[in-house]
Design a protein around this motif. Structure first.
Motif, PDB file in Angstrom:
ATOM      1  N   MET A   1       0.851  -1.186   0.000  1.00 47.91           N
ATOM      2  CA  MET A   1       0.000   0.000   0.000  1.00 47.91           C
ATOM      3  C   MET A   1       0.895   1.248   0.000  1.00 47.91           C
ATOM      4  O   MET A   1       1.971   1.242   0.562  1.00 47.91           O
ATOM      5  N   ALA A   2       0.415   2.284  -0.620  1.00 53.04           N
ATOM      6  CA  ALA A   2       1.186   3.515  -0.780  1.00 53.04           C
ATOM      7  C   ALA A   2       1.338   4.259   0.555  1.00 53.04           C
ATOM      8  O   ALA A   2       0.613   4.001   1.510  1.00 53.04           O
ATOM      9  N   ASP A   3       2.272   5.192   0.573  1.00 53.33           N
ATOM     10  CA  ASP A   3       2.509   6.044   1.725  1.00 53.33           C
ATOM     11  C   ASP A   3       1.263   6.911   1.955  1.00 53.33           C
ATOM     12  O   ASP A   3       0.872   7.683   1.070  1.00 53.33           O
ATOM     13  N   VAL A   4       0.641   6.805   3.117  1.00 49.44           N
ATOM     14  CA  VAL A   4      -0.613   7.506   3.406  1.00 49.44           C
ATOM     15  C   VAL A   4      -0.435   9.021   3.307  1.00 49.44           C
ATOM     16  O   VAL A   4      -1.262   9.719   2.715  1.00 49.44           O
ATOM     17  N   SER A   5       0.654   9.531   3.853  1.00 48.52           N
ATOM     18  CA  SER A   5       0.908  10.963   3.818  1.00 48.52           C
ATOM     19  C   SER A   5       1.001  11.469   2.373  1.00 48.52           C
ATOM     20  O   SER A   5       0.442  12.515   2.029  1.00 48.52           O
ATOM     21  N   LEU A   6       1.686  10.725   1.528  1.00 52.21           N
ATOM     22  CA  LEU A   6       1.821  11.107   0.123  1.00 52.21           C
ATOM     23  C   LEU A   6       0.468  11.031  -0.592  1.00 52.21           C
ATOM     24  O   LEU A   6       0.139  11.891  -1.416  1.00 52.21           O
ATOM     25  N   GLU A   7      -0.341  10.042  -0.256  1.00 49.18           N
ATOM     26  CA  GLU A   7      -1.677   9.920  -0.846  1.00 49.18           C
ATOM     27  C   GLU A   7      -2.565  11.100  -0.432  1.00 49.18           C
ATOM     28  O   GLU A   7      -3.343  11.614  -1.239  1.00 49.18           O
ATOM     29  N   ILE A   8      -2.451  11.543   0.818  1.00 48.52           N
ATOM     30  CA  ILE A   8      -3.206  12.712   1.279  1.00 48.52           C
ATOM     31  C   ILE A   8      -2.751  13.942   0.506  1.00 48.52           C
ATOM     32  O   ILE A   8      -3.572  14.744   0.049  1.00 48.52           O
ATOM     33  N   ARG A   9      -1.446  14.090   0.323  1.00 41.50           N
ATOM     34  CA  ARG A   9      -0.907  15.215  -0.457  1.00 41.50           C
ATOM     35  C   ARG A   9      -1.481  15.233  -1.872  1.00 41.50           C
ATOM     36  O   ARG A   9      -1.829  16.284  -2.404  1.00 41.50           O
ATOM     37  N   LYS A  10      -1.579  14.059  -2.490  1.00 43.15           N
ATOM     38  CA  LYS A  10      -2.105  13.969  -3.854  1.00 43.15           C
ATOM     39  C   LYS A  10      -3.558  14.438  -3.920  1.00 43.15           C
ATOM     40  O   LYS A  10      -3.946  15.160  -4.833  1.00 43.15           O
ATOM     41  N   VAL A  11      -4.368  14.021  -2.942  1.00 53.03           N
ATOM     42  CA  VAL A  11      -5.772  14.442  -2.906  1.00 53.03           C
ATOM     43  C   VAL A  11      -5.862  15.951  -2.716  1.00 53.03           C
ATOM     44  O   VAL A  11      -6.649  16.630  -3.400  1.00 53.03           O
ATOM     45  N   ILE A  12      -5.064  16.491  -1.818  1.00 55.70           N
ATOM     46  CA  ILE A  12      -5.062  17.942  -1.590  1.00 55.70           C
ATOM     47  C   ILE A  12      -4.685  18.663  -2.876  1.00 55.70           C
ATOM     48  O   ILE A  12      -5.334  19.637  -3.266  1.00 55.70           O
ATOM     49  N   PHE A  13      -3.651  18.187  -3.562  1.00 52.15           N
ATOM     50  CA  PHE A  13      -3.210  18.808  -4.805  1.00 52.15           C
ATOM     51  C   PHE A  13      -4.317  18.788  -5.857  1.00 52.15           C
ATOM     52  O   PHE A  13      -4.579  19.785  -6.525  1.00 52.15           O
ATOM     53  N   GLU A  14      -4.994  17.657  -5.992  1.00 48.78           N
ATOM     54  CA  GLU A  14      -6.003  17.488  -7.041  1.00 48.78           C
ATOM     55  C   GLU A  14      -7.330  18.173  -6.726  1.00 48.78           C
ATOM     56  O   GLU A  14      -7.997  18.676  -7.627  1.00 48.78           O
ATOM     57  N   VAL A  43      -9.396   3.234   9.868  1.00 47.67           N
ATOM     58  CA  VAL A  43     -10.501   4.122  10.219  1.00 47.67           C
ATOM     59  C   VAL A  43      -9.945   5.529  10.337  1.00 47.67           C
ATOM     60  O   VAL A  43      -8.724   5.724  10.372  1.00 47.67           O
ATOM     61  N   ILE A  44     -10.821   6.504  10.425  1.00 47.11           N
ATOM     62  CA  ILE A  44     -10.402   7.910  10.447  1.00 47.11           C
ATOM     63  C   ILE A  44      -9.385   8.190  11.559  1.00 47.11           C
ATOM     64  O   ILE A  44      -8.441   8.949  11.370  1.00 47.11           O
ATOM     65  N   ASP A  45      -9.548   7.560  12.714  1.00 41.96           N
ATOM     66  CA  ASP A  45      -8.603   7.781  13.820  1.00 41.96           C
ATOM     67  C   ASP A  45      -7.194   7.294  13.487  1.00 41.96           C
ATOM     68  O   ASP A  45      -6.217   7.829  14.002  1.00 41.96           O
ATOM     69  N   ASP A  46      -7.077   6.291  12.612  1.00 44.83           N
ATOM     70  CA  ASP A  46      -5.767   5.756  12.227  1.00 44.83           C
ATOM     71  C   ASP A  46      -4.959   6.726  11.379  1.00 44.83           C
ATOM     72  O   ASP A  46      -3.735   6.632  11.335  1.00 44.83           O
ATOM     73  N   VAL A  47      -5.631   7.643  10.692  1.00 45.40           N
ATOM     74  CA  VAL A  47      -4.920   8.556   9.795  1.00 45.40           C
ATOM     75  C   VAL A  47      -4.725   9.950  10.394  1.00 45.40           C
ATOM     76  O   VAL A  47      -4.107  10.808   9.782  1.00 45.40           O
ATOM     77  N   GLU A  48      -5.206  10.153  11.616  1.00 48.28           N
ATOM     78  CA  GLU A  48      -5.072  11.468  12.263  1.00 48.28           C
ATOM     79  C   GLU A  48      -3.618  11.921  12.338  1.00 48.28           C
ATOM     80  O   GLU A  48      -3.302  13.087  12.110  1.00 48.28           O
ATOM     81  N   LYS A  49      -2.722  10.988  12.620  1.00 44.71           N
ATOM     82  CA  LYS A  49      -1.299  11.335  12.751  1.00 44.71           C
ATOM     83  C   LYS A  49      -0.723  11.889  11.447  1.00 44.71           C
ATOM     84  O   LYS A  49       0.148  12.749  11.468  1.00 44.71           O
ATOM     85  N   TYR A  50      -1.238  11.429  10.311  1.00 46.22           N
ATOM     86  CA  TYR A  50      -0.741  11.920   9.025  1.00 46.22           C
ATOM     87  C   TYR A  50      -1.160  13.363   8.784  1.00 46.22           C
ATOM     88  O   TYR A  50      -0.395  14.159   8.240  1.00 46.22           O
ATOM     89  N   PHE A  51      -2.366  13.707   9.209  1.00 41.89           N
ATOM     90  CA  PHE A  51      -2.818  15.091   9.091  1.00 41.89           C
ATOM     91  C   PHE A  51      -2.003  15.997  10.014  1.00 41.89           C
ATOM     92  O   PHE A  51      -1.619  17.096   9.631  1.00 41.89           O
ATOM     93  N   THR A  52      -1.710  15.514  11.212  1.00 41.14           N
ATOM     94  CA  THR A  52      -0.873  16.272  12.141  1.00 41.14           C
ATOM     95  C   THR A  52       0.519  16.480  11.550  1.00 41.14           C
ATOM     96  O   THR A  52       1.069  17.590  11.607  1.00 41.14           O
ATOM     97  N   ASP A  53       1.083  15.429  10.959  1.00 45.25           N
ATOM     98  CA  ASP A  53       2.412  15.531  10.334  1.00 45.25           C
ATOM     99  C   ASP A  53       2.419  16.557   9.201  1.00 45.25           C
ATOM    100  O   ASP A  53       3.391  17.305   9.046  1.00 45.25           O
ATOM    101  N   LEU A  54       1.340  16.604   8.408  1.00 41.20           N
ATOM    102  CA  LEU A  54       1.269  17.564   7.305  1.00 41.20           C
ATOM    103  C   LEU A  54       1.139  18.993   7.813  1.00 41.20           C
ATOM    104  O   LEU A  54       1.661  19.928   7.205  1.00 41.20           O
ATOM    105  N   CYS A  55       0.482  19.165   8.957  1.00 40.96           N
ATOM    106  CA  CYS A  55       0.438  20.485   9.596  1.00 40.96           C
ATOM    107  C   CYS A  55       1.829  20.863  10.102  1.00 40.96           C
ATOM    108  O   CYS A  55       2.293  21.987   9.883  1.00 40.96           O
ATOM    109  N   ASP A  56       2.497  19.919  10.759  1.00 43.21           N
ATOM    110  CA  ASP A  56       3.845  20.168  11.280  1.00 43.21           C
ATOM    111  C   ASP A  56       4.844  20.461  10.167  1.00 43.21           C
ATOM    112  O   ASP A  56       5.787  21.224  10.359  1.00 43.21           O
TER     113      ASP A  56
END
Length: 107
Positions: A1-14, A43-56
């Motif tokens: 499976m792809a890097d979750v943080s990078l996948e979030i970045r792609k969605v934000i970009f698009e 689940v949504i709680d599992d990806v919270e850390k990735y959103f925090t990392d993108l803020c940081d």
């Protein structure tokens, strides 16, 4: 499976590549699930850390929260930059440090 943080970045970009648009972790999570970009067992709680990392990292900021829903805005436009070290094209905010999200090399 792809890097979750990078996948979030792609969605934000698009979908949300405008500092004036607000978006939520729930919206992005739903898109990731629809696109099969993340493991279906998450689940949504599992990806919270990735959103925090993108803020940081300086890509976006948390502007509000309602229980588990977090609202975000970008600091600046996002552009795709190709890393010379790993050859991956990654979405990076114009005001973020020039570091590849995939391999951490300087860009």
């Amino acid at each position: 499976m792809a890097d979750v943080s990078l996948e979030i970045r792609k969605v934000i970009f698009e979908k949300y590549n405008n500092p004036d648009i607000r978006f939520t972790n729930d919206e992005i999570f739903e898109i990731l699930q629809q696109n099969n970009s993340i493991d279906k067992s998450l689940v949504i709680d599992d990806v919270e850390k990735y959103f925090t990392d993108l803020c940081d990292a300086g890509l976006m900021r948390n502007i509000a929260q309602n229980f588990t829903t977090q609202y975000f805005k970008l600091f600046d436009d996002v552009e795709k930059i190709k890393c010379n070290s790993c050859n991956v094209e990654s979405p990076i905010g114009k005001s973020e440090p020039r570091v590849c999200p995939a391999c951490r090399a300087s860009i």
